[in-house]
Design a protein around this motif. Structure first.
Motif, PDB file in Angstrom:
ATOM      1  N   GLU A   1       5.441  -2.300 -14.848  1.00 13.16           N
ATOM      2  CA  GLU A   1       6.440  -2.087 -14.175  1.00 13.16           C
ATOM      3  C   GLU A   1       6.013  -0.780 -13.640  1.00 13.16           C
ATOM      4  O   GLU A   1       7.256  -0.436 -12.130  1.00 13.16           O
ATOM      5  CB  GLU A   1       7.410  -2.115 -15.408  1.00 13.16           C
ATOM      6  CG  GLU A   1       8.728  -1.868 -14.871  1.00 13.16           C
ATOM      7  CD  GLU A   1       9.757  -2.569 -14.468  1.00 13.16           C
ATOM      8  OE1 GLU A   1      10.228  -2.797 -13.450  1.00 13.16           O
ATOM      9  OE2 GLU A   1       8.728  -3.966 -14.143  1.00 13.16           O
ATOM     10  N   ILE A   2       5.749  -0.177 -14.502  1.00 13.19           N
ATOM     11  CA  ILE A   2       5.793   1.572 -13.804  1.00 13.19           C
ATOM     12  C   ILE A   2       5.178   1.521 -12.298  1.00 13.19           C
ATOM     13  O   ILE A   2       5.535   2.004 -11.401  1.00 13.19           O
ATOM     14  CB  ILE A   2       5.094   2.471 -14.816  1.00 13.19           C
ATOM     15  CG1 ILE A   2       5.856   2.789 -16.092  1.00 13.19           C
ATOM     16  CG2 ILE A   2       4.717   3.620 -13.873  1.00 13.19           C
ATOM     17  CD1 ILE A   2       5.022   3.755 -17.528  1.00 13.19           C
ATOM     18  N   SER A   3       3.803   0.870 -11.892  1.00 14.88           N
ATOM     19  CA  SER A   3       3.205   0.845 -10.948  1.00 14.88           C
ATOM     20  C   SER A   3       4.441   0.408  -9.755  1.00 14.88           C
ATOM     21  O   SER A   3       4.721   0.584  -9.461  1.00 14.88           O
ATOM     22  CB  SER A   3       2.228   0.041 -11.593  1.00 14.88           C
ATOM     23  OG  SER A   3       0.925   0.645 -12.137  1.00 14.88           O
ATOM     24  N   LYS A   4       4.679  -0.621 -10.122  1.00 17.33           N
ATOM     25  CA  LYS A   4       6.276  -1.443  -9.253  1.00 17.33           C
ATOM     26  C   LYS A   4       6.595  -0.397  -8.841  1.00 17.33           C
ATOM     27  O   LYS A   4       6.998  -0.894  -7.683  1.00 17.33           O
ATOM     28  CB  LYS A   4       6.138  -2.678  -9.621  1.00 17.33           C
ATOM     29  CG  LYS A   4       7.507  -2.988  -9.176  1.00 17.33           C
ATOM     30  CD  LYS A   4       8.037  -4.573  -9.892  1.00 17.33           C
ATOM     31  CE  LYS A   4       9.136  -4.263  -9.941  1.00 17.33           C
ATOM     32  NZ  LYS A   4      10.213  -4.981 -10.718  1.00 17.33           N
ATOM     33  N   LEU A   5       7.513  -0.315  -9.604  1.00 15.09           N
ATOM     34  CA  LEU A   5       8.816   0.889  -9.495  1.00 15.09           C
ATOM     35  C   LEU A   5       7.859   2.228  -8.668  1.00 15.09           C
ATOM     36  O   LEU A   5       8.609   2.495  -7.630  1.00 15.09           O
ATOM     37  CB  LEU A   5       9.189   1.540 -10.778  1.00 15.09           C
ATOM     38  CG  LEU A   5      10.148   0.235 -11.690  1.00 15.09           C
ATOM     39  CD1 LEU A   5      10.547   0.947 -13.092  1.00 15.09           C
ATOM     40  CD2 LEU A   5      11.562   0.596 -10.479  1.00 15.09           C
ATOM     41  N   ARG A   6       7.167   2.842  -8.853  1.00 10.24           N
ATOM     42  CA  ARG A   6       6.166   3.650  -7.988  1.00 10.24           C
ATOM     43  C   ARG A   6       5.748   3.114  -6.688  1.00 10.24           C
ATOM     44  O   ARG A   6       6.305   4.279  -5.768  1.00 10.24           O
ATOM     45  CB  ARG A   6       4.184   4.041  -8.926  1.00 10.24           C
ATOM     46  CG  ARG A   6       4.880   5.519  -9.541  1.00 10.24           C
ATOM     47  CD  ARG A   6       4.898   6.804  -9.114  1.00 10.24           C
ATOM     48  NE  ARG A   6       5.711   7.159  -9.560  1.00 10.24           N
ATOM     49  CZ  ARG A   6       6.860   8.252  -9.649  1.00 10.24           C
ATOM     50  NH1 ARG A   6       6.488   8.781  -8.278  1.00 10.24           N
ATOM     51  NH2 ARG A   6       7.716   8.885 -10.390  1.00 10.24           N
ATOM     52  N   SER A   7       5.258   2.197  -6.288  1.00 12.70           N
ATOM     53  CA  SER A   7       5.193   1.567  -5.078  1.00 12.70           C
ATOM     54  C   SER A   7       6.573   1.504  -4.536  1.00 12.70           C
ATOM     55  O   SER A   7       7.001   2.050  -3.589  1.00 12.70           O
ATOM     56  CB  SER A   7       4.895   0.177  -5.312  1.00 12.70           C
ATOM     57  OG  SER A   7       4.988  -0.628  -4.309  1.00 12.70           O
ATOM     58  N   GLU A   8       8.130   0.862  -5.495  1.00 11.43           N
ATOM     59  CA  GLU A   8       9.097   0.772  -4.390  1.00 11.43           C
ATOM     60  C   GLU A   8       9.220   2.306  -4.242  1.00 11.43           C
ATOM     61  O   GLU A   8      10.541   2.911  -3.122  1.00 11.43           O
ATOM     62  CB  GLU A   8       9.919   0.021  -5.889  1.00 11.43           C
ATOM     63  CG  GLU A   8       9.830  -0.998  -6.124  1.00 11.43           C
ATOM     64  CD  GLU A   8      11.216  -1.420  -6.509  1.00 11.43           C
ATOM     65  OE1 GLU A   8      12.273  -1.704  -6.995  1.00 11.43           O
ATOM     66  OE2 GLU A   8      10.660  -3.083  -7.379  1.00 11.43           O
ATOM     67  N   LEU A   9       9.739   3.054  -5.331  1.00  8.04           N
ATOM     68  CA  LEU A   9       9.597   4.964  -5.191  1.00  8.04           C
ATOM     69  C   LEU A   9       8.950   5.406  -4.177  1.00  8.04           C
ATOM     70  O   LEU A   9       9.381   6.051  -3.173  1.00  8.04           O
ATOM     71  CB  LEU A   9       9.161   5.857  -6.142  1.00  8.04           C
ATOM     72  CG  LEU A   9      10.717   5.886  -6.555  1.00  8.04           C
ATOM     73  CD1 LEU A   9       9.898   6.827  -8.443  1.00  8.04           C
ATOM     74  CD2 LEU A   9      11.277   6.165  -6.564  1.00  8.04           C
ATOM     75  N   ARG A  10       7.619   4.976  -3.633  1.00  2.00           N
ATOM     76  CA  ARG A  10       6.812   5.462  -2.317  1.00  2.00           C
ATOM     77  C   ARG A  10       8.347   5.131  -1.211  1.00  2.00           C
ATOM     78  O   ARG A  10       8.055   5.199  -0.175  1.00  2.00           O
ATOM     79  CB  ARG A  10       5.400   4.631  -2.090  1.00  2.00           C
ATOM     80  CG  ARG A  10       4.392   6.230  -3.591  1.00  2.00           C
ATOM     81  CD  ARG A  10       3.007   5.594  -3.459  1.00  2.00           C
ATOM     82  NE  ARG A  10       2.168   4.870  -3.682  1.00  2.00           N
ATOM     83  CZ  ARG A  10       2.503   4.152  -4.723  1.00  2.00           C
ATOM     84  NH1 ARG A  10       2.746   4.742  -5.609  1.00  2.00           N
ATOM     85  NH2 ARG A  10       2.002   2.544  -4.854  1.00  2.00           N
ATOM     86  N   LEU A  11       8.095   3.911  -1.092  1.00  2.00           N
ATOM     87  CA  LEU A  11       8.825   3.018   0.228  1.00  2.00           C
ATOM     88  C   LEU A  11      10.285   4.055   0.302  1.00  2.00           C
ATOM     89  O   LEU A  11      10.207   3.588   1.690  1.00  2.00           O
ATOM     90  CB  LEU A  11       9.227   1.477  -0.408  1.00  2.00           C
ATOM     91  CG  LEU A  11       9.873   0.835   0.904  1.00  2.00           C
ATOM     92  CD1 LEU A  11       8.841   0.907   1.807  1.00  2.00           C
ATOM     93  CD2 LEU A  11       9.522  -1.040   0.561  1.00  2.00           C
ATOM     94  N   ASN A  12      10.682   2.805  -0.707  1.00  2.00           N
ATOM     95  CA  ASN A  12      12.037   4.524  -0.636  1.00  2.00           C
ATOM     96  C   ASN A  12      11.613   5.871  -0.003  1.00  2.00           C
ATOM     97  O   ASN A  12      12.246   6.417   1.065  1.00  2.00           O
ATOM     98  CB  ASN A  12      12.730   4.986  -1.737  1.00  2.00           C
ATOM     99  CG  ASN A  12      14.224   5.523  -2.125  1.00  2.00           C
ATOM    100  OD1 ASN A  12      14.865   5.249  -1.004  1.00  2.00           O
ATOM    101  ND2 ASN A  12      14.581   6.507  -2.165  1.00  2.00           N
ATOM    102  N   ALA A  13      10.697   6.578  -0.548  1.00  2.00           N
ATOM    103  CA  ALA A  13      10.449   8.113   0.080  1.00  2.00           C
ATOM    104  C   ALA A  13      10.130   8.079   1.634  1.00  2.00           C
ATOM    105  O   ALA A  13      10.675   8.848   2.325  1.00  2.00           O
ATOM    106  CB  ALA A  13       9.455   8.721  -0.479  1.00  2.00           C
ATOM    107  N   THR A  14       9.345   6.610   2.192  1.00  4.75           N
ATOM    108  CA  THR A  14       8.664   6.909   3.010  1.00  4.75           C
ATOM    109  C   THR A  14      10.278   6.755   3.993  1.00  4.75           C
ATOM    110  O   THR A  14      10.670   7.266   5.564  1.00  4.75           O
ATOM    111  CB  THR A  14       7.411   5.486   3.281  1.00  4.75           C
ATOM    112  OG1 THR A  14       6.639   6.225   3.033  1.00  4.75           O
ATOM    113  CG2 THR A  14       8.129   5.125   4.785  1.00  4.75           C
ATOM    114  N   GLN A  15      10.799   5.602   3.366  1.00  6.69           N
ATOM    115  CA  GLN A  15      11.839   5.618   4.487  1.00  6.69           C
ATOM    116  C   GLN A  15      13.249   6.634   4.652  1.00  6.69           C
ATOM    117  O   GLN A  15      13.995   6.320   5.977  1.00  6.69           O
ATOM    118  CB  GLN A  15      13.366   4.123   3.416  1.00  6.69           C
ATOM    119  CG  GLN A  15      12.855   3.180   3.759  1.00  6.69           C
ATOM    120  CD  GLN A  15      13.206   1.730   2.210  1.00  6.69           C
ATOM    121  OE1 GLN A  15      13.825   2.154   1.914  1.00  6.69           O
ATOM    122  NE2 GLN A  15      12.616   0.356   2.663  1.00  6.69           N
ATOM    123  N   MET A  16      13.476   6.958   3.826  1.00  9.10           N
ATOM    124  CA  MET A  16      14.681   8.453   3.602  1.00  9.10           C
ATOM    125  C   MET A  16      13.619   9.604   4.674  1.00  9.10           C
ATOM    126  O   MET A  16      14.326  10.927   5.057  1.00  9.10           O
ATOM    127  CB  MET A  16      14.963   9.133   1.920  1.00  9.10           C
ATOM    128  CG  MET A  16      14.722   8.175   1.057  1.00  9.10           C
ATOM    129  SD  MET A  16      15.521   8.923  -0.374  1.00  9.10           S
ATOM    130  CE  MET A  16      16.017  10.478  -0.114  1.00  9.10           C
TER     131      MET A  16
END
Length: 120
Positions: A28-43
């Motif tokens: 779950e942590i790995s999945k969320l970290r991936s989503e956070l990286r995507l969000n950071a790139t989008q931002m």
């Protein structure tokens, strides 16, 4: 030698649910970290927005919860290892290191979540 093998079997059986929780939390942590990286790139591409920061806060909250679950499972597994193997065993040393790393990750997430709240 039989006693060591018996201890290992007992430890594996006694801590199966903790191990499963640790693995589940790690995934779950790995999945969320991936989503956070995507969000950071989008931002980064779209500029910092309230919507992006709100999404980051939500993801960090979920990741913090998963990290806390992992820490709790590691604490329980460590307690069991101490009872079965003794305080000075290799297993206890490995689990202590994992627990310390988990607690550190938890503190880092709390800090990151706090900073995100300030940005909002």
């Amino acid at each position: 030698m039989a006693n060591k093998n018996e201890a290992k079997v007992k430890f594996t059986a006694d801590t199966k649910e903790f191990t499963e929780e640790i693995n589940k939390s790690g995934q779950e942590i790995s999945k969320l970290r991936s989503e956070l990286r995507l969000n950071a790139t989008q931002m980064k591409n779209n500029g910092t927005s309230v919507e992006g920061l709100a999404k980051k806060k939500k993801l960090l909250t979920k990741e913090l919860e998963a990290q806390r679950n992992k820490t709790q499972a590691l604490e329980a597994k460590l307690k069991s290892a101490k009872e079965i193997y003794g305080e000075n065993s290799t297993e206890v040393t490995k689990l202590t290191t994992q627990l310390n790393n988990s607690k550190k990750a938890e503190m880092n997430l709390e800090k990151e979540a706090s900073n995100t709240n300030k940005e909002l």
